[in-house]
Design a protein around this motif. Structure first.
Motif, PDB file in Angstrom:
ATOM      1  N   GLY A  47       0.900 -27.394  -5.062  1.00 11.38           N
ATOM      2  CA  GLY A  47       0.862 -28.586  -4.217  1.00 11.38           C
ATOM      3  C   GLY A  47       2.000 -28.744  -3.249  1.00 11.38           C
ATOM      4  N   ALA A  48       2.653 -27.640  -2.872  1.00  8.29           N
ATOM      5  CA  ALA A  48       3.728 -27.702  -1.878  1.00  8.29           C
ATOM      6  C   ALA A  48       3.163 -27.543  -0.472  1.00  8.29           C
ATOM      7  CB  ALA A  48       4.764 -26.619  -2.154  1.00  8.29           C
ATOM      8  N   ARG A  49       3.958 -27.958   0.498  1.00  5.24           N
ATOM      9  CA  ARG A  49       3.669 -27.710   1.917  1.00  5.24           C
ATOM     10  C   ARG A  49       4.379 -26.418   2.280  1.00  5.24           C
ATOM     11  NH1 ARG A  49       5.921 -31.622   6.776  1.00  5.24           N
ATOM     12  NH2 ARG A  49       4.406 -31.063   8.400  1.00  5.24           N
ATOM     13  N   VAL A  50       3.650 -25.440   2.828  1.00 10.71           N
ATOM     14  CA  VAL A  50       4.180 -24.087   2.962  1.00 10.71           C
ATOM     15  C   VAL A  50       4.390 -23.718   4.422  1.00 10.71           C
ATOM     16  CG1 VAL A  50       3.794 -21.649   2.473  1.00 10.71           C
ATOM     17  CG2 VAL A  50       3.092 -23.386   0.817  1.00 10.71           C
ATOM     18  N   GLN A 105      13.040 -24.429  -8.599  1.00  7.26           N
ATOM     19  CA  GLN A 105      12.265 -25.554  -9.132  1.00  7.26           C
ATOM     20  C   GLN A 105      11.468 -26.301  -8.048  1.00  7.26           C
ATOM     21  OE1 GLN A 105      15.091 -27.907 -11.406  1.00  7.26           O
ATOM     22  NE2 GLN A 105      14.994 -26.488 -13.118  1.00  7.26           N
ATOM     23  N   LEU A 106      10.704 -25.519  -7.283  1.00  7.14           N
ATOM     24  CA  LEU A 106       9.802 -26.121  -6.303  1.00  7.14           C
ATOM     25  C   LEU A 106       8.828 -27.062  -6.982  1.00  7.14           C
ATOM     26  CD1 LEU A 106       8.781 -26.090  -3.300  1.00  7.14           C
ATOM     27  CD2 LEU A 106       7.156 -24.327  -4.037  1.00  7.14           C
ATOM     28  N   ARG A 107       8.665 -28.245  -6.370  1.00  8.97           N
ATOM     29  CA  ARG A 107       7.808 -29.278  -6.963  1.00  8.97           C
ATOM     30  C   ARG A 107       6.680 -29.662  -6.006  1.00  8.97           C
ATOM     31  NH1 ARG A 107      13.123 -30.693  -8.616  1.00  8.97           N
ATOM     32  NH2 ARG A 107      13.450 -31.871  -6.695  1.00  8.97           N
ATOM     33  N   PHE A 151       8.220 -25.873   1.466  1.00  3.29           N
ATOM     34  CA  PHE A 151       8.698 -24.557   1.060  1.00  3.29           C
ATOM     35  C   PHE A 151       8.598 -23.605   2.239  1.00  3.29           C
ATOM     36  CE2 PHE A 151       7.197 -20.344  -0.686  1.00  3.29           C
ATOM     37  CZ  PHE A 151       8.432 -19.912  -1.138  1.00  3.29           C
ATOM     38  N   LEU A 152       9.687 -22.883   2.524  1.00  4.18           N
ATOM     39  CA  LEU A 152       9.709 -21.881   3.585  1.00  4.18           C
ATOM     40  C   LEU A 152       9.922 -20.512   2.967  1.00  4.18           C
ATOM     41  CD1 LEU A 152       9.997 -20.778   6.532  1.00  4.18           C
ATOM     42  CD2 LEU A 152      12.441 -21.379   6.381  1.00  4.18           C
ATOM     43  N   VAL A 153       9.064 -19.551   3.301  1.00  7.74           N
ATOM     44  CA  VAL A 153       9.255 -18.171   2.867  1.00  7.74           C
ATOM     45  C   VAL A 153       9.356 -17.284   4.099  1.00  7.74           C
ATOM     46  CG1 VAL A 153       6.737 -17.846   2.560  1.00  7.74           C
ATOM     47  CG2 VAL A 153       8.353 -16.236   1.521  1.00  7.74           C
ATOM     48  N   HIS A 154      10.420 -16.507   4.161  1.00  8.11           N
ATOM     49  CA  HIS A 154      10.583 -15.527   5.227  1.00  8.11           C
ATOM     50  C   HIS A 154       9.825 -14.258   4.871  1.00  8.11           C
ATOM     51  CE1 HIS A 154      13.459 -17.893   7.448  1.00  8.11           C
ATOM     52  NE2 HIS A 154      14.239 -18.020   6.394  1.00  8.11           N
ATOM     53  N   GLY A 155       9.248 -13.622   5.888  1.00  8.45           N
ATOM     54  CA  GLY A 155       8.437 -12.435   5.627  1.00  8.45           C
ATOM     55  C   GLY A 155       7.138 -12.790   4.951  1.00  8.45           C
ATOM     56  N   GLY A 156       6.437 -13.749   5.509  1.00  6.30           N
ATOM     57  CA  GLY A 156       5.220 -14.250   4.877  1.00  6.30           C
ATOM     58  C   GLY A 156       4.121 -13.222   4.727  1.00  6.30           C
ATOM     59  N   GLY A 157       4.153 -12.152   5.525  1.00  4.47           N
ATOM     60  CA  GLY A 157       3.123 -11.124   5.435  1.00  4.47           C
ATOM     61  C   GLY A 157       3.430 -10.029   4.436  1.00  4.47           C
TER      62      GLY A 157
END
Length: 325
Positions: free
Chosen positions: A164-167, A136-138, A143-149
């Protein structure tokens, strides 16, 4: 028809382009003539003998495809022979034809060609179900995602920015990080040179990430919890760094945080249909409007699936690798 089969588990050369019987659609299914199929790390695991298809699924690898409907099973309505579609699969995408439950079909989004559409079903369903339905990202959250590529990562960056999240992303090397920046990532972390917990602390003033999407598993488990904000949510979708990790439950309690782990392939058809419907409602308009796009590293002939698997194993790609019939 022809399909990629796995006579014996092993390395990429275990994949064989083989003549096999044509599938026949059951009630509630359509038969799709495959134009392209996406390559996923789950396919590599299946090839190695570590990820068997769920009961009743096609034995051939391939969790997503695009193509044209060539036959309707009993009771199917709302679709017609000749419709161009893409689909979430439980298996069978590495083939010239595949049967698909109607709940897992999607129309090709406006502005997307039929081959490129094969890059969309698995990543959009995985990201939307985990990041938005479960975690439930708002808007306004980090927000952190591993393996961004990766295929998952490139889609997660775009969808998180669209709401509208900060990534923040981790990726290996400046070239992949630059591609992530172009897709909208705000915080770039080279996992080869930097510690993602320390870097997040610096840029968030010690607050951390509200949501983390993790493909690594055990190797990152405790550090992911360290990187979570209070009331943070960690969604684990991969085990590239191992299955068993140690977790400080006291820290989890202090942060009032949550850890979830999910897979998509083995879910019941009804659950998959719910996810696919949510993707069509929320993600397809973003794609049609040009705010989100499929990132395709390369396309390769399906009979050369072994070479495509080597590309994924080398991790030199950015986005999706597709196989074309």
């Amino acid at each position: 028809m022809h399909a990629i089969t796995i006579p014996e588990p092993g390395g990429p050369d275990a994949l064989a382009w083989t003549e096999v019987p044509d599938p026949v659609p059951d009630a509630g299914e359509v038969l799709v003539e495959v134009v392209a199929a996406g390559v996923n790390r789950a396919d590599l695991m299946q090839r190695q003998g570590f990820y068997d298809p769920p009961p009743g699924a096609s034995p051939y690898p391939g969790l997503e495809c695009s193509g044209r409907i060539v036959a309707l099973g009993p009771g199917v309505s709302g679709w017609a022979v000749g419709d161009e579609v893409c689909a979430l699969l439980s298996g069978g995408g590495y083939a010239e034809k595949v049967c698909v439950p109607v709940g897992q079909l999607l129309p090709v989004p406006d502005g997307v060609d039929l081959v490129t559409a094969a890059a969309l079903p698995e990543v959009t369903a995985t990201v939307w179900s985990n990041v938005f339905l479960v975690a439930q990202l708002r808007p306004g959250e980090t927000f952190l995602v591993h393996g961004g590529g990766s295929g998952i990562g490139t889609m997660a960056v775009q969808l998180a920015k669209a709401v509208g999240a900060r990534v923040a992303v981790t990726a290996g090397g400046p070239e992949k990080l630059e591609r992530c920046r172009e897709l909208g990532a705000d915080i770039l972390i080279d996992y080869r040179e930097q510690d993602f917990v320390e870097e997040l602390d610096k840029v968030t003033g010690g607050v951390g990430a509200d949501v983390i999407l993790d493909i690594v598993g055990a190797k990152y488990l405790q550090r992911n919890v360290d990187a979570l904000a209070v009331n943070g949510r960690l969604a684990i979708i991969g085990l590239q760094g191992g299955r068993k990790g140690e977790l400080d439950l006291g820290k989890l309690l202090t942060k009032r945080a949550a850890v979830t782990a999910t897979s998509l392939r083995g879910r019941p058809q009804a659950e998959k249909a719910t996810i696919v419907a949510a993707v069509r409602e929320h993600v397809w308009p973003l794609i049609a409007g040009g705010r989100v796009r499929a990132v395709v590293d390369r396309t390769m002939p399906m009979r050369d699936a072994a070479a495509a698997h080597r590309v994924l194993e080398e991790s030199s790609h950015v986005g999706k690798v597709l196989l074309t019939t």
